[in-house]
Design a protein around this motif. Structure first.
Motif, PDB file in Angstrom:
ATOM      1  N   ASP A 173      29.352  -2.977  39.791  1.00  0.00           N
ATOM      2  CA  ASP A 173      28.005  -2.079  39.474  1.00  0.00           C
ATOM      3  C   ASP A 173      28.111  -1.655  38.235  1.00  0.00           C
ATOM      4  O   ASP A 173      27.125  -1.718  37.294  1.00  0.00           O
ATOM      5  CB  ASP A 173      27.801  -1.235  40.621  1.00  0.00           C
ATOM      6  CG  ASP A 173      27.648  -1.592  42.152  1.00  0.00           C
ATOM      7  OD1 ASP A 173      26.818  -2.876  42.270  1.00  0.00           O
ATOM      8  OD2 ASP A 173      28.315  -1.181  43.028  1.00  0.00           O
ATOM      9  N   LEU A 225      28.947   2.729  45.102  1.00  0.00           N
ATOM     10  CA  LEU A 225      29.110   1.943  43.785  1.00  0.00           C
ATOM     11  C   LEU A 225      30.360   1.406  43.660  1.00  0.00           C
ATOM     12  O   LEU A 225      31.276   2.012  43.853  1.00  0.00           O
ATOM     13  CB  LEU A 225      28.589   2.716  42.529  1.00  0.00           C
ATOM     14  CG  LEU A 225      27.162   3.182  42.470  1.00  0.00           C
ATOM     15  CD1 LEU A 225      26.765   4.155  41.601  1.00  0.00           C
ATOM     16  CD2 LEU A 225      26.338   1.871  42.450  1.00  0.00           C
ATOM     17  N   ALA A 274      28.734  -6.358  34.739  1.00  0.00           N
ATOM     18  CA  ALA A 274      28.244  -5.118  35.378  1.00  0.00           C
ATOM     19  C   ALA A 274      26.778  -4.900  35.169  1.00  0.00           C
ATOM     20  O   ALA A 274      26.256  -5.239  33.891  1.00  0.00           O
ATOM     21  CB  ALA A 274      29.129  -3.974  34.881  1.00  0.00           C
ATOM     22  N   GLU A 275      26.052  -4.335  36.079  1.00  0.00           N
ATOM     23  CA  GLU A 275      24.676  -3.994  35.824  1.00  0.00           C
ATOM     24  C   GLU A 275      24.528  -2.786  34.579  1.00  0.00           C
ATOM     25  O   GLU A 275      23.780  -2.843  33.888  1.00  0.00           O
ATOM     26  CB  GLU A 275      24.164  -3.383  36.949  1.00  0.00           C
ATOM     27  CG  GLU A 275      23.539  -4.209  38.173  1.00  0.00           C
ATOM     28  CD  GLU A 275      23.007  -3.688  39.168  1.00  0.00           C
ATOM     29  OE1 GLU A 275      22.343  -2.618  39.199  1.00  0.00           O
ATOM     30  OE2 GLU A 275      23.350  -4.213  40.514  1.00  0.00           O
TER      31      GLU A 275
END
Length: 401
Positions: free
Chosen positions: A5, A29, A158-159
């Motif tokens: 994340d 997360l 990853a975001e």
């Protein structure tokens, strides 16, 4: 390709603090830290002579910002969110008690930076944060709502990413390619190289002084320490921090003027010396120093003023008194170069502060990119202030993520 994340780039103080706070606030997360070196937290280990100067006992945000030559204006808001008092509380909650020293610096009561490292490593393990070492980031790009990160070994995605790489030129270069403006780095916090007969054998002598750079507005006061290569101590370090760019432009070749009596001016000192000449006529001048100066320094100043050490006060003529007052209040020294202050190398420079939203520590230019620590054009004098910037940035990043 490993997916998370959030990926934190940089395994130093700001990186670990960001990661721990993110997962403590949202345990769902999936978070990883990428560190280019073989081990993490190396700067924490050597900080404060191996004791780790965690923060400073300055608890008012508007006072605290005054210790930052770059970042003063921008840090006001962040310090209202997370200040030195919050740092003390955070470490206490995580089993680390801090103590305040006379000069306001704060250290773990153990006097060991290992205490801080253990605290972070334990938290990271407990929270399931993955830590990857020897992962030097080679490329960074945004594709389909995801950040792709390539290191020399692996690929990650990853975001959101948090950049906490300190003064790493490679990362600055990658961010520049993505559109961020980098204020070119120059050294800050350095000591002055001075070869001068007046201080030749005075290594280890210190005095409270005021000092200024000639033909400049740069000035500072505080303790000055004479070293075997020149001058150091808080007064010199302050001058180097506030003058980082100006002194770089001078190629570290400039003159300084020192008032060894800090607050007394030439006229006041002349008055004192003339009174002494009358009142202590028969006393040896080297045995009777009227000012709070170390004996060796006083003797050196007398010799520089053309006064024999065994002279009596009565023997001094007007010319010698004038020269002595000048040496005490406006002694001129030529600086030829600089030396790094211990191993704690601090750089002025980094991401231009106008491109950061300081309410969230988020990039104004790149989606889902956050910053913490010295990767930004923020730096402070010694005393725990650079770490406080790292903790504050990391906390705000975590709050917003």
């Amino acid at each position: 390709m490993q997916s998370f994340d959030i990926i934190i780039i940089g395994g130093g103080a700001a990186g670990f603090f960001s990661a721990i706070n993110i997962v403590e606030k949202n345990p769902k997360l999936k978070v990883a830290i990428l560190e280019r070196g073989k081990e993490c937290l190396s700067k924490v280990r050597i900080s404060g002579g191996g004791r780790c100067n965690v923060t400073h006992a300055c608890f008012v945000p508007n006072d605290l910002v005054k210790f930052y030559p770059r970042g003063e204006k921008e840090l006001k808001g962040p310090f209202h969110q997370f200040c030195s008092g919050d740092t003390i509380e955070w470490f206490e909650k995580h089993g680390v008690e801090l103590k305040i020293e006379e000069d306001g610096r704060m250290f773990p009561v153990t006097d060991s930076s290992q205490t801080i490292i253990d605290c972070f490593e334990k938290a990271v393990q407990k929270l399931g944060i993955k830590v990857y070492t020897s992962q030097s980031v080679q490329s960074l790009f945004y594709k389909g709502d995801v950040w792709k990160i390539e290191t020399q070994k692996d690929q990650f995605q990853a975001e959101k990413i948090v950049v906490a790489t300190g003064s790493n030129p490679k990362i600055w270069e990658l961010l520049q390619q993505l559109g961020h403006e980098i204020v070119s780095p120059v050294p800050s916090l350095f000591t002055f190289n001075i070869k001068d007969i007046r201080i030749k054998d005075l290594m280890g002598v210190s005095a409270e002084v005021s000092v200024k750079v000639k033909n400049s507005k740069l000035a500072a006061s505080g303790p000055l320490l004479i070293t075997h290569w020149g001058m150091s101590g808080p007064a010199i370090l302050r001058l180097s921090a506030w003058g980082a760019r100006e002194l770089f432009d001078k190629n570290y070749q400039f003159s300084i003027q020192i008032n060894w009596l800090k607050d007394q001016n030439f006229e006041e000192v002349m008055e004192v010396l003339q009174e002494l000449k009358l009142e202590n006529a028969k006393k040896n001048i080297d045995k009777f120093c009227p000012f709070a100066l170390p004996k060796r320094l006083w003797e050196s100043i007398l010799m520089a003023s053309g006064i024999q050490l065994e002279s009596k006060w009565a023997d001094l003529n007007k010319k010698q008194l004038v020269k002595l007052a000048e040496e005490l209040t406006a002694a001129s020294y030529q600086v030829n170069g600089k030396s790094t202050f211990k191993e704690e190398f601090v750089t002025a420079g980094g991401i231009d502060l106008k491109e950061i939203n300081f309410k969230s520590m988020q990039s104004k230019l790149l989606p889902n990119v956050y910053f913490a620590g010295e990767v930004l054009n923020i730096d402070a004098i010694t005393g725990g202030f650079n770490f406080q910037n790292a903790w504050t940035g990391g906390f705000i990043v975590a709050e917003n993520i």
